[in-house]
Motif scaffolding. Structure first.
Motif, PDB file in Angstrom:
ATOM      1  N   SER A 178      -4.220  -8.274  -7.727  1.00 55.79           N
ATOM      2  CA  SER A 178      -5.202  -6.973  -7.867  1.00 55.79           C
ATOM      3  C   SER A 178      -4.424  -5.943  -7.754  1.00 55.79           C
ATOM      4  O   SER A 178      -3.630  -5.718  -6.926  1.00 55.79           O
ATOM      5  CB  SER A 178      -6.276  -7.053  -7.111  1.00 55.79           C
ATOM      6  N   MET A 208      -5.059  -1.591  -7.084  1.00 53.08           N
ATOM      7  CA  MET A 208      -6.349  -0.494  -7.381  1.00 53.08           C
ATOM      8  C   MET A 208      -5.501   0.951  -6.914  1.00 53.08           C
ATOM      9  O   MET A 208      -4.562   1.179  -6.403  1.00 53.08           O
ATOM     10  CB  MET A 208      -7.096  -0.736  -5.909  1.00 53.08           C
ATOM     11  N   THR A 211       0.945  -1.209  -0.129  1.00 53.27           N
ATOM     12  CA  THR A 211       0.098  -0.025   0.060  1.00 53.27           C
ATOM     13  C   THR A 211       0.705   1.150   0.075  1.00 53.27           C
ATOM     14  O   THR A 211       1.909   1.232   0.689  1.00 53.27           O
ATOM     15  CB  THR A 211      -0.884  -0.069   1.225  1.00 53.27           C
ATOM     16  N   SER A 213      -3.138   0.314  -3.919  1.00 48.33           N
ATOM     17  CA  SER A 213      -3.088  -0.830  -3.199  1.00 48.33           C
ATOM     18  C   SER A 213      -2.942  -2.109  -4.050  1.00 48.33           C
ATOM     19  O   SER A 213      -3.613  -2.126  -5.101  1.00 48.33           O
ATOM     20  CB  SER A 213      -4.526  -1.143  -2.470  1.00 48.33           C
ATOM     21  N   ASN A 230      -6.443   4.857  -6.231  1.00 52.59           N
ATOM     22  CA  ASN A 230      -7.505   5.956  -6.121  1.00 52.59           C
ATOM     23  C   ASN A 230      -8.911   5.245  -6.232  1.00 52.59           C
ATOM     24  O   ASN A 230      -9.736   5.898  -6.727  1.00 52.59           O
ATOM     25  CB  ASN A 230      -7.382   7.017  -6.887  1.00 52.59           C
ATOM     26  N   GLY A 231      -9.290   3.892  -5.767  1.00 51.80           N
ATOM     27  CA  GLY A 231     -10.274   3.135  -5.854  1.00 51.80           C
ATOM     28  C   GLY A 231     -10.589   2.700  -7.157  1.00 51.80           C
ATOM     29  O   GLY A 231     -11.625   1.861  -7.244  1.00 51.80           O
ATOM     30  N   ARG A 232      -9.670   2.814  -8.153  1.00 51.82           N
ATOM     31  CA  ARG A 232      -9.907   2.316  -9.560  1.00 51.82           C
ATOM     32  C   ARG A 232      -9.199   0.967  -9.707  1.00 51.82           C
ATOM     33  O   ARG A 232      -7.818   1.021  -9.490  1.00 51.82           O
ATOM     34  CB  ARG A 232      -9.800   3.374 -10.493  1.00 51.82           C
ATOM     35  N   ALA A 233      -9.545  -0.151 -10.360  1.00 51.66           N
ATOM     36  CA  ALA A 233      -8.923  -1.135 -10.487  1.00 51.66           C
ATOM     37  C   ALA A 233      -7.981  -0.949 -11.887  1.00 51.66           C
ATOM     38  O   ALA A 233      -8.567  -0.637 -12.820  1.00 51.66           O
ATOM     39  CB  ALA A 233      -9.755  -2.194 -10.737  1.00 51.66           C
ATOM     40  N   TYR A 234      -6.855  -1.488 -11.822  1.00 61.61           N
ATOM     41  CA  TYR A 234      -6.083  -1.415 -13.066  1.00 61.61           C
ATOM     42  C   TYR A 234      -5.850  -2.662 -13.447  1.00 61.61           C
ATOM     43  O   TYR A 234      -5.796  -3.615 -12.946  1.00 61.61           O
ATOM     44  CB  TYR A 234      -4.454  -0.861 -12.680  1.00 61.61           C
TER      45      TYR A 234
END
Length: 881
Positions: free
Chosen positions: A738, A740, A707, A782, A742-746
């Motif tokens: 996984s 993430m 993180t 994250s 800023n809350g968006r999945a890459y």
């Protein structure tokens, strides 16, 4: 490490021209008088409580005391710490949180019978009396390494005296300032004698083992360690050679051709006329150059540089900074082009040589106005001051010419230009830390010299002299080296360059010998690759280095420092002079010995804690000594587990091009950390008074997750980018399950694309590229790894050592049959991962199984016994590691 709040220096006013001094302070702070509340005066003695750990102690036969700034102490106007005074039985007692001072009133000069200072609350307790020797002092630094092989002077056989520093294992140190010169209160403060020869002026520093605290205290009252311009942290090319304009253009072109970064071009003394040059080979024994002819000079050699302004303009077009060598001891001779103007300014009309006197304000002002500032106006960026002559001023005996020239040249640049001041000269003594980059002189080319320089450089931080610049690769051969052996040892040069990359200033140099060619492209492909790799690594580290430079300014703790700052109670921290901390997070132990069988074995003490072995790609426990081997392109560097290292992207080849809005954050496995990234304009004095920014960073990484939080940038400076583009690197990582941001999945991409992540099989690095966002936004990242993710510890090391062994085997294969399939595949794990990253666990297991049987498979071939035996030994060494 905590950063202090900064005092605001006086605002800088622009100079209208280089030859017209700007109206601004010659140094950021020069306030000699302490606050009255800090002073305790009784008749013939005066005590000033400067900090809880520093007390000034003065005795004067007539009761008059000194408030003027001295050479060492220029800022006594400090916040008054809490302290108490009392008088009992004719004894004055002063108590701070750290010290208790007792003096017998009316007893005269300070001596062992009437003055005592005791510690309060330190684990390392002490009681001090005047005259007591500091036998546990950890040393400071020396003026020069001229003609030293390691710490031994060639001509005298004497060991180098590093003099005393501020740090002592006894927990205290005393600076006797009684004989130092003072500054007057003119617009350009100038040196003056003290009026009282019999007076005592002592500074007691009591700190126990709180070494970093006392360095910070000293920085407050003796002046801060100024930041060099950002370009100074790039690569400096220097060689004593009579280069011409066209040869320099070819040289610079080759740096571009071979994609080798370069920021500073050093032009040695042949830039000017050297007619009648003579050399006394016994100069070092006399430590004087009084009889040298032709070393001074200020007139361009037009046969080498037909049009100096156009040449300098071309260098600037190549984004290079230029410094010229000065040997000013001959003063001004009538054959110099600038002689008429200088003579007029000096009021000399007889046409004779005008001798130099560094303490003569008229001489030095005239030298700048009529000679040096016009050269600066042509395009010279700063000066390499190379004073090697008589040690003291003739006008003011006892005033070191080295010390004073450093002050004069540095403060003149500060007054005359808005560029960040920088000079490049030898150490002159306490207080000279305010005048930045040191030139350590003509060291002897030898493994002993390389082995000594880490200790020499780290110990200089004990006097805040944090920017030594060495002749990387060594300057000259010892006189006893036969002519046929006077050539560069490529291995020694690579190891020296590796130390240079992890030292304050990376500058190569050598004497005027035809065989001393250090251009990287002149070496074998293996050596060239190692040299380019380490220079590239230096440029990648500059954000980390530059942040540490700011820390040095704020706290007095230099970029490169001994281990005992962080581990003062560990005996091994004092017994490992060849290791040092490089910034807050990196421990470096440079290789300073020749390899055997393709690697050098180094014994390394790892302090307590957890450390990431950057070479082997694994986290290990400290508090112990380990032994590791290093091939030519490997450097012993260990990083605090969990650290986040700010880095440049690979595209940065000139530090002028360094974009403070683009940064790589390298997350080291094994723990958590907080840090701050420092940025400013890079080349102005604005950093002293608020023109800068910090970005707070928090990170955590273990086997299951990583993180990262990057806070909004705090602060402002001219030209500050309004957007930041961050790339996150996770070296020696498993494939993310996984990601993430800023809350968006890459999602994973095959190449580095903004808004995606990728994986590099050769370096086992997961790389997350975040689109640019405004500097006032937070960034939160994250990364999750599978619960059954493969253990990556040491895998990269096994990969590269296996690839090296297979390469060796190919070049020595003497069997008609082909290499076994497993041998060929074992060297290609990185490529296999690139092709199929989703299969990483399967590929790693197959690799380790393959690795275990390689010696047996090679043994079963028709290769010669010698080849089989050597390959088996390489595999055994790999397994042992």
């Amino acid at each position: 490490m905590n950063f202090e709040c900064l005092r605001c220096a006086a605002a800088l006013l622009a100079a209208t021209a280089l030859s017209v001094p700007a109206v601004q302070a010659s140094e950021p702070a020069m306030h000699g008088a302490a606050k009255p509340a800090a002073v305790v005066q009784r008749d013939h003695v005066r005590f000033t409580v400067l900090t809880p750990r520093v007390i000034r102690m003065e005795w004067s036969p007539d009761g008059h005391f000194v408030d003027a700034p001295s050479q060492i102490f220029v800022e006594r106007n400090q916040p008054v710490p809490q302290f108490t005074t009392s008088t009992h039985d004719g004894k004055l007692q002063i108590d701070t949180a750290s010290l208790s001072l007792t003096y017998t009133l009316g007893s005269g000069r300070f001596d062992a019978s009437n003055l005592t200072v005791q510690s309060k609350g330190f684990k390392t307790a002490f009681t001090w009396h005047p005259g007591e020797a500091d036998a546990a002092n950890l040393k400071g630094t020396a003026r020069t390494l001229d003609r030293y092989r390691g710490d031994t002077q060639l001509d005298t056989g004497k060991k180098l005296d590093l003099d005393q520093g501020l740090i002592s294992r006894a927990g205290w140190h005393v600076i006797d300032d009684s004989k130092s010169f003072l500054f007057d209160d003119s617009d350009w403060p100038w040196v003056k004698k003290r009026s009282c020869a019999a007076c005592q002026d002592l500074y007691f520093l009591g700190y126990g083992h709180q070494y970093e605290d006392i360095l910070g205290d000293y920085a407050k009252i003796a002046g801060r360690e100024p930041m060099p311009p950002r370009f100074a942290f790039g690569y400096w090319w220097s060689r004593y050679w009579n280069y011409s304009d066209s040869e320099f253009r070819d040289l610079v072109g080759n740096f571009g051709k071979y994609r080798i970064p370069l920021d500073v071009l050093v032009i040695d003394m042949d830039w000017h006329r050297t007619d009648g040059l003579s050399w006394d080979p016994k100069y070092a024994k006399k430590d004087a150059f009084d009889q040298l002819v032709g070393w001074s000079g200020y007139t361009w050699n037009k046969s080498l540089f037909p049009d100096p302004p156009r040449f300098l303009a071309w260098l600037h077009s190549q984004k290079l900074q230029t410094t010229l060598n000065l040997h000013p001891a001959s003063g001004m001779t009538p054959d110099e082009a600038s002689y008429p103007a200088f003579a007029k300014a000096m009021g000399v009309h007889n046409g004779k040589q005008i001798g130099i006197e560094t303490a003569d304000k008229r001489f030095m002002t005239s030298l700048f106005d009529t000679v040096l500032d016009p050269l600066r106006a042509e395009g010279v960026d700063f000066w390499w001051l190379d004073w090697q002559q008589w040690p003291d001023s003739k006008k003011l005996p006892g005033l070191s010419n080295t010390w004073w020239l450093n002050y004069v040249f540095y403060t003149h640049m500060h007054r005359a230009s808005q560029d960040r001041a920088i000079i490049y000269h030898r150490w002159g003594g306490l207080g000279n830390h305010r005048y930045q980059v040191g030139f350590s002189g003509d060291s002897v080319i030898s493994w002993q010299s390389l082995a000594y320089q880490p200790y020499f450089t780290a110990t200089a931080s004990n006097v805040l002299y944090g920017y030594w610049s060495h002749d990387i690769g060594g300057h000259m051969f010892a006189d006893d080296v036969p002519e046929k052996e006077r050539h560069i040892d490529p291995e020694l040069y690579v190891r020296w360059m590796q130390f240079g990359a992890f030292s304050p200033i990376l500058r190569t140099h050598s004497s005027k010998e035809a065989g001393l060619r250090k251009e990287p492209w002149r070496f074998s492909p293996e050596v060239f690759a190692a040299l380019r790799e380490v220079i590239d690594e230096r440029y990648a580290m500059v954000p980390y280095i530059y942040t540490a430079s700011r820390e040095a300014y704020d706290t007095g703790v230099s970029l490169l420092r001994p281990l005992y700052y962080d581990w003062p109670d560990e005996a091994k921290a004092y017994d490992t002079p060849d290791e040092y901390m490089f910034g807050d997070d990196m421990l470096v132990a440079p290789v300073a010995q020749a390899m055997k069988d393709g690697a050098a074995t180094v014994s390394i003490w790892l302090p307590p804690g957890r450390w990431y072995d950057r070479n082997r790609g694994e986290v290990i426990d400290g508090g112990r000594t380990i032994s590791c081997d290093y091939t030519l392109n490997e450097v012993p560097v260990f990083v605090h587990a969990g650290a986040v290292l700010p880095m440049n992207p690979p595209s940065v080849k000139k530090l002028q091009d360094m974009d403070n809005g683009s940064i790589v954050l390298r997350m080291i496995p094994g723990g958590s950390a907080t840090t701050r990234l420092y940025t400013d304009a890079g080349d102005s004095e604005g950093y002293r008074h608020g023109e800068y920014a910090f970005t707070a960073i928090e990170g955590h990484r273990d086997a299951h997750e990583a993180t990262l939080t990057v806070a909004p940038r705090q602060g402002h400076y001219p030209g500050m980018p309004q957007a930041k583009q961050v790339t996150i690197e996770l070296p020696d990582a498993a494939i993310p399950q996984s990601v993430m941001v800023n809350g968006r999945a890459y999602s994973r991409a095959d190449a580095q694309q903004a808004g995606s992540w990728s994986y590099d099989g050769d370096t086992l690095t997961a790389r997350i590229t975040v689109p640019a966002q405004t500097v006032d936004q937070s960034l939160r990242v994250s990364v999750r790894f599978a619960d059954d993710a493969v253990d990556m510890a040491g895998l990269r090391y096994r990969m590269k050592r296996t690839a090296a062994a297979v390469e060796w085997l190919k070049y020595h294969w003497d069997s008609p049959s082909p290499l076994p399939d497993d041998v060929s595949l074992a060297a290609q794990l990185g490529q296999l991962i690139d092709y199929h990253p989703e299969q990483l666990p399967i590929l790693v297991r197959a690799f380790d199984e393959r690795l275990a049987k390689l010696p047996e498979e090679v043994e079963g071939t028709h290769a010669s016994p010698e080849v089989k035996a050597h390959f088996a030994s390489m595999m055994k060494a790999l397994r042992g590691a």
